[in-house]
Design a protein around this motif. Sequence first.
Motif, mmCIF file in Angstrom:
data_model
loop_
_atom_site.group_PDB
_atom_site.id
_atom_site.type_symbol
_atom_site.label_atom_id
_atom_site.label_comp_id
_atom_site.label_asym_id
_atom_site.label_seq_id
_atom_site.Cartn_x
_atom_site.Cartn_y
_atom_site.Cartn_z
ATOM 1 N N ASP A 36 0.701 -1.393 -0.046
ATOM 2 C CA ASP A 36 0.094 0.187 0.230
ATOM 3 C C ASP A 36 0.960 1.120 0.075
ATOM 4 O O ASP A 36 0.236 2.391 0.212
ATOM 5 C CB ASP A 36 -1.031 -0.071 1.305
ATOM 6 N N SER A 71 -1.328 4.546 0.847
ATOM 7 C CA SER A 71 -2.918 4.601 0.649
ATOM 8 C C SER A 71 -3.586 3.980 2.046
ATOM 9 O O SER A 71 -4.621 3.461 2.192
ATOM 10 C CB SER A 71 -3.489 3.572 -0.514
ATOM 11 N N GLU A 124 -7.114 4.764 3.443
ATOM 12 C CA GLU A 124 -8.119 4.133 2.612
ATOM 13 C C GLU A 124 -8.659 2.735 3.028
ATOM 14 O O GLU A 124 -9.525 2.207 2.819
ATOM 15 C CB GLU A 124 -7.846 4.253 1.203
ATOM 16 N N HIS A 125 -7.485 2.043 3.585
ATOM 17 C CA HIS A 125 -7.844 0.440 3.996
ATOM 18 C C HIS A 125 -8.172 0.413 5.592
ATOM 19 O O HIS A 125 -8.731 -0.554 5.937
ATOM 20 C CB HIS A 125 -6.413 -0.168 3.760
ATOM 21 N N PHE A 131 -11.650 -1.063 6.278
ATOM 22 C CA PHE A 131 -11.683 -2.621 6.109
ATOM 23 C C PHE A 131 -10.705 -3.449 6.920
ATOM 24 O O PHE A 131 -10.804 -4.643 7.083
ATOM 25 C CB PHE A 131 -11.241 -2.755 4.712
ATOM 26 N N VAL A 140 -5.309 -4.153 4.211
ATOM 27 C CA VAL A 140 -5.147 -3.909 2.885
ATOM 28 C C VAL A 140 -5.809 -4.504 1.902
ATOM 29 O O VAL A 140 -5.866 -5.666 1.773
ATOM 30 C CB VAL A 140 -3.576 -3.814 2.419
ATOM 31 N N ILE A 141 -6.479 -3.574 1.134
ATOM 32 C CA ILE A 141 -7.397 -4.281 -0.014
ATOM 33 C C ILE A 141 -6.649 -3.940 -1.425
ATOM 34 O O ILE A 141 -6.534 -2.720 -1.681
ATOM 35 C CB ILE A 141 -8.679 -3.306 -0.250
ATOM 36 N N ILE A 154 -7.764 -1.470 -3.806
ATOM 37 C CA ILE A 154 -8.026 0.040 -3.730
ATOM 38 C C ILE A 154 -6.544 0.506 -3.568
ATOM 39 O O ILE A 154 -5.866 1.330 -3.904
ATOM 40 C CB ILE A 154 -8.455 0.111 -2.138
ATOM 41 N N ALA A 155 -5.373 -0.306 -3.131
ATOM 42 C CA ALA A 155 -4.046 0.141 -3.177
ATOM 43 C C ALA A 155 -3.630 0.108 -4.514
ATOM 44 O O ALA A 155 -2.939 1.118 -4.840
ATOM 45 C CB ALA A 155 -3.242 -1.167 -2.505
ATOM 46 N N ALA A 194 -14.075 -5.035 -2.023
ATOM 47 C CA ALA A 194 -13.875 -5.086 -0.342
ATOM 48 C C ALA A 194 -15.323 -4.990 0.258
ATOM 49 O O ALA A 194 -15.969 -4.021 -0.210
ATOM 50 C CB ALA A 194 -12.782 -4.185 -0.175
#
Lengths: 359, 267
Positions: free
Chosen positions: A16, A36, A39-40, A43, A46-47, A50-51, B257
């Motif tokens: 990320d 990032s 942004e995770h 959740f 780490v997605i 998205i990363a 997600a």
Amino acid sequence: MNREAPLVLGIESSCDETGVGVVRGTRLLANTVSSSMDEHVRFGGVIPEIASRAHLDAVVPTLREALDTAGVTLDEVDAIAVTSGPGLAGALMVGVCAAKALAVATGKPLFAVNHLVAHVGVGLLDDGVYGGALPAGLGALLVSGGHTEVLRVRNIARDVELLGSTIDDAAGEAYDKVARLLGLGYPGGPAIDGIAREGDAHAVRFPRGLTQPKYMGTAEDPGPHRYDWSFSGLKTAVARCVEQFEAAGQPVPVADIAASFQEAVVDVITSKAILACREQGIRNLLLGGGVAANSRLREVTAARCESAGISLAVPQFSLCTDNGAMVAALAARVIMDGGEPSDLGFAPESSLPVTSVTA
Amino acid sequence: MIILAIDTSAIASAALIRSHETTDGDPGAPNDAAVLASFATEDTKSHAEVLAPGIRALLAEQELAPGEIERIVVGIGPGPFTGLRSGIATARALAFAWDVPLHGVMSLDALAWDVLAAGVPDDGAGAPGADGAAPPSSAPPSSVPPEFGAPEFGARDFAIATDARRKELYWARYGADGVLRDGPHVTPPGGLPAVPVYGAGAGIYPEQLADAGATCVHAFDAAQPTAASLGLVAAARIARGLPLADTTPLYLRESDAQVPGPRKRAL
């Protein structure tokens, strides 16, 4: 190619953090990172998609800033370097494509390097404990959200051996999962480290994975996991412990559980790493990865290294977490060692073994 | 002017286009853009490996120095995420290194250009190649490139569809004049309008499209967007003074997600 003190631009995008760093030989000129992580948070981990999206938008601005900080232009750079693995496939792809494009655009050689070995390479910069030199009998303990490994480094540019690693979760991953169990948020490392200071580390005896004799064996006749770790059972043990308090209708002693969990992680990581060092003739240990920021891990590693007569080096924290400077630092070592550039057709490799220093 | 075009929305492709920058404000002036060289993969999974070497080979083949590329255009999808990003990351880094203007073009427009070049459907029933005949590949490109316009559906509209995986298609609807009428969207095949559908996406789901009243145009049932056509679309728009998009990818889907729910309590 300048092989004396090459000016290298390194790109990192395996998880990320979008990192771009610049080194000249063993001297650090710039280390710019765009993360990032925020942004995770919602959740709890780490997605990858998205990363990857964040890398795409961050890579050119980060590149521009790193060049500005270093005070160099792309034309002056001797070589481009990039992490080709291990890491998240979609995330690696962004850095690899950008690096290849820079190589095509400038005609400069491109070096695809191993993320894990790069974590060691960054510890060998001028400002580090070894003053730019490669010490004999060097080992590395890498502990992060994605990795838990102990390595032997004979030659940072081409001879790295994996002595032990986690067989399931990485240590940092266990921190994230346990922090979630305890309602402490993400990322779990700093949250647990903080609250653990208020708790009793001996309140609960959590298991140390893979420490039974059948896994350990002896120095002469090592078992199958003598230097390996396992953290998934520890995570489950914490969950059961929390559930027992809940079932009994008692408040969950979060600080005590956090402290006891951290003690179990730190104890088993350091005891196995030091064992590997002692038995494998490692006299200099370099600690790297994001979990190197953990106060208890640093404390116990330092104490156990000292009693074992092993020197310990911990790079400054901004160089322990993922960054582009480490990629540039390793590529510069490879160039100074006479290594050849990568073919432009290489693919990112999400499970690149640590023995492949370059791709 | 030489344009480097890149598209990785399905297959990986790149092309060098020669064109004239302006037509002195005359929108009816001929556009003499031509493809100098191009390459395209057949598969949709090797973008990160083949794209950079492919571009390097194109430059070498045309004996072009980096400074001779004056503009870069890249397909911004829709397309599978990782592949799509390969092209956009490559284009952005090249544009940074060469310090040249960078633009995006919706990738399905490239295939719409190919359909127009093959001769648009003369009525709702007679789509080109619908009877299985190959399109006239030597037909000159239409002087009217696909472009954004008001959504007024016509009887001779057509759709472009590519594979969005997960049993869905990326698609857009165009007028017979090449104007984008609707889209891009990502839906199951049943969500397409009852018009002739061109592109590899149509070839995957001919029955489902038929059930929806649409028709798979077989001569185009393996066709993918290419950088060569994408570059011609861009050159035509530039020549007519029309704006081009930026390089923000058209993902059309969020990441999968899920925000985790509260932990289950014991008992």
